[in-house]
Design a protein around this motif. Sequence first.
Motif, short mmCIF file in Angstrom:
data_model
loop_
_atom_site.label_atom_id
_atom_site.label_comp_id
_atom_site.label_asym_id
_atom_site.label_seq_id
_atom_site.Cartn_x
_atom_site.Cartn_y
_atom_site.Cartn_z
N LEU A 334 0.76 -0.77 -0.10
CA LEU A 334 0.10 -0.01 0.05
C LEU A 334 1.02 1.22 0.14
N PRO A 335 0.42 2.30 -1.06
CA PRO A 335 1.48 3.05 -1.06
C PRO A 335 1.10 4.60 -0.04
N THR A 336 1.68 4.31 1.40
CA THR A 336 1.04 4.80 1.85
C THR A 336 2.18 6.15 2.18
N PRO A 337 2.11 7.66 2.75
CA PRO A 337 3.35 8.46 2.71
C PRO A 337 4.35 7.82 3.56
N GLY A 338 4.37 7.34 4.74
CA GLY A 338 5.29 6.82 5.37
C GLY A 338 6.17 4.99 4.66
N LEU A 339 5.65 5.06 3.56
CA LEU A 339 6.59 3.64 3.21
C LEU A 339 8.28 4.60 2.13
N THR A 340 8.75 3.66 3.12
CA THR A 340 10.29 3.63 2.69
C THR A 340 10.56 2.45 1.12
N LEU A 341 10.77 3.56 0.30
CA LEU A 341 10.95 2.70 -1.01
C LEU A 341 12.65 1.91 -1.12
N GLN A 342 12.65 1.35 -2.18
CA GLN A 342 13.91 0.81 -1.97
C GLN A 342 14.34 0.29 -3.62
N LEU A 343 15.87 0.44 -3.87
CA LEU A 343 15.91 0.29 -5.65
C LEU A 343 14.71 -0.62 -5.98
N GLY A 344 14.55 -0.69 -6.96
CA GLY A 344 13.73 -2.01 -8.39
C GLY A 344 12.29 -1.87 -7.54
N ASP A 345 11.55 -0.97 -6.37
CA ASP A 345 10.57 -1.08 -6.36
C ASP A 345 9.54 0.16 -7.21
N ARG A 346 8.55 -1.08 -8.07
CA ARG A 346 7.81 -0.44 -9.08
C ARG A 346 6.45 0.20 -8.53
N LEU A 347 6.69 0.84 -9.05
CA LEU A 347 5.50 1.92 -9.31
C LEU A 347 4.19 1.67 -10.07
N THR A 348 3.76 2.05 -9.78
CA THR A 348 2.05 2.08 -10.56
C THR A 348 1.45 3.67 -10.39
N VAL A 349 1.71 3.90 -11.51
CA VAL A 349 1.60 5.97 -11.56
C VAL A 349 0.19 6.27 -12.68
N VAL A 350 -0.18 6.89 -11.64
CA VAL A 350 -1.75 7.35 -12.72
C VAL A 350 -1.33 9.02 -12.97
N GLY A 351 -1.96 9.63 -13.80
CA GLY A 351 -1.53 10.76 -14.54
C GLY A 351 -1.59 11.25 -15.80
N GLU A 352 -1.70 12.11 -16.26
CA GLU A 352 -1.07 12.83 -17.50
C GLU A 352 -0.24 12.31 -18.72
N ALA A 353 -0.18 12.56 -19.41
CA ALA A 353 0.77 11.51 -19.99
C ALA A 353 2.42 12.40 -19.46
N ALA A 354 2.46 13.97 -19.75
CA ALA A 354 3.00 14.64 -19.93
C ALA A 354 3.81 14.79 -18.25
N ALA A 355 2.60 14.36 -16.88
CA ALA A 355 3.28 14.52 -15.91
C ALA A 355 3.54 13.23 -15.30
N ILE A 356 3.64 11.86 -15.98
CA ILE A 356 3.67 10.28 -15.91
C ILE A 356 5.49 10.81 -15.51
N ARG A 357 5.65 11.39 -17.48
CA ARG A 357 7.37 11.50 -17.99
C ARG A 357 8.07 12.42 -16.65
N ASN A 358 7.58 13.68 -16.55
CA ASN A 358 8.69 14.05 -15.52
C ASN A 358 8.91 13.27 -13.91
N VAL A 359 7.49 12.66 -13.48
CA VAL A 359 7.68 11.54 -12.67
C VAL A 359 8.96 10.41 -12.56
N GLU A 360 8.90 9.96 -13.86
CA GLU A 360 9.71 9.20 -14.84
C GLU A 360 11.81 9.59 -14.60
N ASN A 361 11.83 11.00 -14.84
CA ASN A 361 12.91 11.67 -14.84
C ASN A 361 13.54 11.70 -13.04
N VAL A 362 12.51 12.29 -12.00
CA VAL A 362 12.46 12.06 -10.95
C VAL A 362 12.93 10.52 -10.05
N LEU A 363 12.17 9.10 -10.78
CA LEU A 363 12.23 7.80 -10.01
C LEU A 363 13.22 7.33 -11.03
#
Length: 553
Positions: A334-363
């Motif tokens: 469950l992606p709660t705010p307190g979840l500690t992320l690790q390398l290799g985690d696969r996130l399911t991201v929902v949003g507009e295409a341009a916004a998702i591309r920005n998130v890709e650059n972050v992650l």
Amino acid sequence: MEWLIDLFCSHSALQAVVVMSLIIAIGRVLGKIQVFGISLGVTFVFFTGILAGHLGLSVDPQMLTYAESLGLVIFVYALGLQVGPGFISSFRQGGYTLNLLGLGVIALGTLMALLLVRLTGISLPDMAGILCGATTNTPALGAAQQTLKLLGQPTSGAALSCAVTYPLGVVGVILAIIVVRKLFVRPADLEDHEHEETNQTFIVSFRVHNPAIFNKSIQDIAQWSYPKFVISRMWRDGVVSIPTSEKILKENDRLLVIANEKDTPALTILFGEQENRDWNKGDVDWNAIDGQLISKHIVISRSDINGKKLGSLRLRNTYGINISRVLRSGVQLLPTPGLTLQLGDRLTVVGEAAAIRNVENVLGNTVQTLKDPNLASIFFGIVLGLMVGSLPIAIPGMSTPVRLGLAGGPVIVGILIGSYGPRLHMLTYTTRSANLMLRGIGLSLYLACLGLDAGAQFFETVLRPEGALWVGAGFLITFVPVVIMALVALRIFHLDFGNTCGMLCGSMANPMALNYANDIIPNDNPSVSYATVYPLGLFARVIIAQLILMLFL
């Protein structure tokens, strides 16, 4: 042909590599053969080594000791890395009960071993090997051998008794499960009970009808509500959107919520009405329901994200996207705010295409960078594990301090690094295939050396009355504790048969029996319980193998 004879018979570094590789290759191939639906897997390497030793093959003793130690260390450390994330969480809720029952299996087996020393006259070093073989626990044997060396005792007897009792240790748990199922399991025990501690997420939709939350922000409602949840999408007046934490809820809003399935009734009371549509089917076209919104999987590959809390990235408010699920090692979190992320985690991201591309650059989302394991951290962890294993632990009343040894130290450090490494921003990520490769090489090397060392005397020992006594004692240590604790789990703690089988297999470190349980039980309860019990069981047996020698030898 003289060069070929020298290649296999003349002691040298080259000959040691050739012999070990040949034993492992043949054992691995034969281990895939199934008899009555049961295969020995990597364990057949052990028996191939025994046969090779019986036929007269040998390697330089120092090289044999080095290869055996190296294989054991690599195996237990990689195993610790794998089970580490689940080890700490196993003590929540149902994990206490399962681990308590698993420790009961271990305690009964240990008491029986000590009692049989008095009744049968078997020496304690030999009984330590019998206990390890009866419970198919090779790391415990490694710890026992290290302790015997420390006490100035020979280790060949423990290895030989382990080799003699190992085969019935493999099948003994399966026989016990069959007996329990035939004689003691009632129809109610076969019901599919949900495991008490599950990380699996559940998707459900609600319609807002509760006046208490009208005109309240999602952030405020989340703070009031005990069950954790994530609102993935919201429909208002026919328009779908991704709500931020400041979004105000109105009457008749439709919400798509990610939560734990057991929390659904409480969330129904919170929001007002649960809709009947099943969103958990695999054939849902998420992109088709959103209009301008798309759903995409993004893998965390940037090292600076490792160990950060999901909420600290503020991805939802900054980019207008939502993270509906996090997949880690095959488990939906469950992606709660307190979840500690690790390398290799696969996130399911929902949003507009341009916004998702920005998130890709972050992650990052650069899978290629994750394919190369971080060897520096692996070997640093091994060094740290060996230091911990060499640390003397003084116990009151014992003249000689206890050491965790080659097996205990690396597995503990592996568990701790696997669990807490990401929180300390340590790059501990290895792909599942890389971890399996490390474990496979380490265990194969260790079993090949162990079998080769015991093989010279194996068959003549089995044919002696002493060998028959070892086999009988080992079978009792395998069979009796499993049946007793199975009845305790079923009748006193009211576990279902699936969770009971997983607990028994985990406490006995018996993956072959787990495969059998998975074949006869339609759900995944055995695997979940096995993963819950295995880490503590492994650690306890490694310590007990040393303690009984320190205290009673």
